[in-house]
Motif scaffolding. Structure first.
Motif, short mmCIF file in Angstrom:
data_model
loop_
_atom_site.label_atom_id
_atom_site.label_comp_id
_atom_site.label_asym_id
_atom_site.label_seq_id
_atom_site.Cartn_x
_atom_site.Cartn_y
_atom_site.Cartn_z
N ALA A 158 -9.62 35.18 26.46
CA ALA A 158 -9.39 35.01 27.33
C ALA A 158 -8.34 36.17 28.60
O ALA A 158 -8.57 36.73 28.96
CB ALA A 158 -9.50 34.00 28.03
N ALA A 159 -7.02 36.41 27.39
CA ALA A 159 -6.12 36.79 27.80
C ALA A 159 -6.53 38.09 27.55
O ALA A 159 -6.02 39.56 28.91
CB ALA A 159 -5.07 37.35 27.01
N TYR A 160 -7.38 38.60 26.50
CA TYR A 160 -7.76 40.29 26.87
C TYR A 160 -9.29 40.55 27.51
O TYR A 160 -9.51 41.63 28.15
CB TYR A 160 -8.08 40.22 25.46
N GLY A 199 -6.02 29.97 36.99
CA GLY A 199 -7.35 29.26 36.35
C GLY A 199 -8.65 30.13 36.08
O GLY A 199 -9.17 29.45 35.11
N TRP A 200 -8.80 31.51 36.28
CA TRP A 200 -9.84 32.15 36.15
C TRP A 200 -10.05 32.91 34.76
O TRP A 200 -11.22 32.74 34.06
CB TRP A 200 -9.65 33.97 36.98
N GLY A 201 -8.38 32.29 33.69
CA GLY A 201 -8.12 32.65 32.40
C GLY A 201 -8.59 32.02 31.19
O GLY A 201 -9.53 32.11 30.91
N ARG A 202 -8.63 30.41 31.89
CA ARG A 202 -9.18 29.21 31.45
C ARG A 202 -10.49 29.19 31.29
O ARG A 202 -11.38 28.51 30.43
CB ARG A 202 -8.21 27.88 32.21
N GLY A 203 -11.19 30.09 32.75
CA GLY A 203 -12.29 29.18 32.81
C GLY A 203 -12.96 30.02 31.85
O GLY A 203 -14.21 29.70 31.71
N THR A 204 -12.57 31.42 31.80
CA THR A 204 -13.51 32.30 30.98
C THR A 204 -12.99 31.98 29.77
O THR A 204 -14.15 31.87 28.89
CB THR A 204 -12.66 33.23 31.05
N ALA A 205 -12.38 31.65 28.99
CA ALA A 205 -12.15 30.31 27.98
C ALA A 205 -12.94 29.17 27.32
O ALA A 205 -13.61 29.52 26.42
CB ALA A 205 -10.44 30.01 27.55
N VAL A 206 -13.24 28.59 28.39
CA VAL A 206 -13.77 27.94 28.66
C VAL A 206 -15.43 28.37 28.10
O VAL A 206 -15.94 28.03 27.29
CB VAL A 206 -14.22 27.10 29.84
N ALA A 246 -16.53 31.27 26.62
CA ALA A 246 -16.35 31.08 25.20
C ALA A 246 -16.68 30.31 24.37
O ALA A 246 -17.27 30.15 23.94
CB ALA A 246 -15.13 32.12 25.61
N VAL A 247 -16.16 28.77 24.85
CA VAL A 247 -15.89 27.65 23.85
C VAL A 247 -17.65 27.68 23.61
O VAL A 247 -18.13 27.10 22.61
CB VAL A 247 -15.13 26.53 24.24
#
Length: 636
Positions: free
Chosen positions: A123-125, A133-140, A142-143
């Motif tokens: 998500a960071a990249y 918020g957007w970063g954590r949403g992107t990580a979710v 991806a999972v």
């Protein structure tokens, strides 16, 4: 001649507690490399530099030595115990159920944290300038996507991993080339700085504690070969493939890490590296090639996705193995009937990872993951130390280095990670203790009902707190599929039989006498509804001559998930009693010379060694010796 059984005939085939063997050497190596590259290159260099400063490379070398020692232990164990679960399975087999559970628990919690770290890095990249918020949403997201890919089948996982690994290596090669032309350590110049200028900083004189801490953090990046060991039930010819795959994957990744770490330190210096959120993107920018930042970001996303892909599958399979043995809810031991993967276990892992992504910090989960995985490998090294000489491929000194190194690196991690890890480990052990105590209380508060035809095992308790050994009852036609599935477990070890394929039921039935066929079941007298029987024993005629009617050959097999529970001993006791009642005076057995566990089991139950039939048969082109054993009844 034997042939493969139909898929529907085996509870051990997809849907009934066993996994398909589809992976080759290249598949296993790619999955292992993919599990390591994303973690090491794009997530852990910065915190490691913060701990060791310019001695980052020393920390990497220490981590590599410990990782190699662990790899040899894992490969040595996987060659003779090729079942899903890695050190969880090894610990149960060599050290006992509690050690195996501790290893499995450490692996699950450590690698679940690794999954969260990879999702956060991705998500960071993907969105470097987005808010939290957007970063954590992107990580979710991806999972969820990765769990979906894994749920479609392990072959597809291997194919996707191969594409991701190739793309990641290409991007890393680009970064190394660009950085090497600019880094003073590699002959280039960045803004007129010298190598001494770049390597200097507040951590220019690192402490031994800092170097060891960096090694512990970097080990997080090298532990992906554990993923290969968890593929024990999905790799073709695991005795050969798993050891080779582990060493090849580790060698590739160590070389890549050394090159990337050297260039990154040379371009950024330890201080700037420690403060960087995206160090490889900063390398190409500092080298005067900001236009390549986008390419590096794509590479980081691919690497993190590849690591997450392998990690979710590995944690899912260890969870599957623990559930199959009853250490976790048995509902998690289901295998998808179409895709042949432990889908429920992987869905459960995905849910936990999503929660971690939403509440945890990246550097914290990296340190916590290292703690869990280092303890996991400590158990693997201890298990390898218990292996007899016939199973040993490397000297015991390597296992001692691995065991000591794991404990030392775990103890020198940041204190927050150590304290949290100890607490979570204690909670896991306490949970098992309570569950086992409650189960034992329910089983033994009064007389245990015994069904007709069921013989109780001799022992009534175990000093480790586990349930008593199982009961033994006559085999019925309904047990056919489970009997063949357990036989398949034996074939997979490579040391239980010279056969390489599982026979049809009709072939198995024709090869064994109708009497003295017994199966081991749970203490309630019935097989677990979510898994196969625990083991079986049967006898075969040794001669058609009437004078040898009282001499039979014994075959005893125990399910991979039930080893270490006294199943084999209960079965041998039962067949001795059954055969003596029928007037049989001699039981014979032929055991491969490498199968030290079976040899010891027979010796404990009155079998004596008659001799050795040298090079009596070949398996996969290797001639093997068979030890002849017999037990003469004192009653007949």
């Amino acid at each position: 001649m034997t042939v493969d059984p139909p898929r529907s005939s085996l509870p051990g085939t997809p849907g009934h507690g066993r996994l398909d063997r589809r992976l080759r050497l290249t598949d296993a190596v790619v999955i292992g490399v993919g599990s390591m590259l994303g973690a090491g290159v794009f997530a852990v260099l910065a915190p490691a530099a913060g701990a060791a400063g310019p001695a980052l490379l020393v920390g990497l070398l220490i981590a590599a030595v410990v990782a190699y020692a662990n790899a040899t232990s894992t490969a040595q164990l996987a060659a003779v115990l090729p079942a899903a679960g890695g050190a969880y399975h090894y610990g149960r087999e060599r050290l006992g159920p509690w050690w195996g559970y501790a290893a499995g628990w450490c692996y699950v919690i450590g690698k679940t944290a690794s999954c969260a770290a990879m999702a956060m890095t991705l998500a960071a990249y993907v969105a470097p300038d987005a808010g939290p918020g957007w970063g954590r949403g992107t990580a979710v997201a991806a999972v969820v996507a990765i769990v979906g890919v894994n749920a479609r089948g392990i072959t597809r996982t291997a194919r996707v991993a191969r594409v991701l690994v190739v793309a990641t290596l290409a991007v890393l090669a680009l970064v190394v080339v660009v950085g090497a032309t600019s880094a003073p350590c590699c002959g280039g110049v960045v803004d007129g700085s010298t190598a001494a200028d770049l390597m200097a900083g507040p951590r220019a004189a690192p402490t031994p504690y800092g170097v060891l801490q960096s090694a512990g953090l970097l080990f997080f990046a090298l532990a992906g070969y554990a993923r290969i060991a968890t593929l024990g039930e999905e790799v073709r010819d695991p005795r050969v493939v798993i050891p080779r795959a582990i060493q090849l994957a580790l060698a590739v990744v160590v070389v890549v890490y050394l090159a990337v770490a050297l260039v990154t330190l040379g371009v950024l210096g330890p201080t700037e590296l420690a403060a960087s959120a995206r160090p490889l993107a900063d390398v190409v920018t500092a080298a005067g090639q900001p236009g390549l930042t986008g390419v590096v970001r794509v590479g980081a996303v691919l690497a993190s996705a590849g690591a997450l892909l392998g990690l979710v599958a590995g944690v899912g399979r260890t969870t599957f193995a623990m559930a199959r043995a009853g250490d976790l809810p048995r509902q998690l031991a289901a295998v998808h009937p179409r895709f042949g993967v432990p889908h429920r276990a992987e869905y459960a892992v995905g849910i936990v990872v999503v929660v971690l992504v939403l509440v945890a910090d990246l550097r914290g989960v990296i340190a916590f993951s290292s703690f869990g995985v280092l303890l996991y490998y400590a158990v693997a090294n201890a298990a390898a130390l218990r292996q007899p000489a016939v199973e040993r491929r490397w000297p015991r000194a390597l296992q001692l280095v691995g065991l000591g190194g794991c404990v030392l690196l775990a103890a020198t991690l940041p204190w927050q990670a150590v304290s949290t890890g100890v607490t979570v480990l204690a909670v896991g052990l306490l949970t098992r203790l309570v569950v086992r105590a409650l189960a034992g209380g329910r089983s033994h508060t009064g007389p245990v009902p015994v069904q007709p035809g069921v013989r109780r095992a001799r022992a009534t308790s175990r000093s480790d707190g586990d349930p008593v050994p199982p009961s033994v009852r006559p085999m019925t036609p309904a047990d056919a599929g489970a009997v063949l599935a357990i036989y398949a477990d034996g074939v997979a070890t490579g040391i239980a039989t010279l056969e390489t394929e599982v026979p049809t039921w009709s072939a198995w039935d024709a090869g064994h006498l109708p009497d003295h066929r017994l199966v081991a079941v749970d203490d309630d007298g019935a097989a677990s509804p979510d898994g196969p029987l625990l083991g079986w024993v049967a006898v075969s005629a040794t001669s058609a001559r009437a004078v040898y009617a009282g001499v039979v050959e014994v075959s005893v097999y125990v399910a991979a998930s039930a080893r270490g529970r006294g199943v084999g001993g209960a079965l041998l006791d039962a067949v001795v009693e059954s055969s003596e009642r029928a007037g049989i005076w001699t039981l014979q057995s032929g055991v491969l010379a490498e199968n030290s566990a079976s040899l010891a089991l027979h010796a404990r139950h009155g079998f004596r060694r008659v001799g050795v039939r040298e090079r009596i048969g070949a398996r996969h082109g290797v001639w093997r010796d068979v030890v002849l054993l017999e037990r003469r009844s004192a009653r007949v």
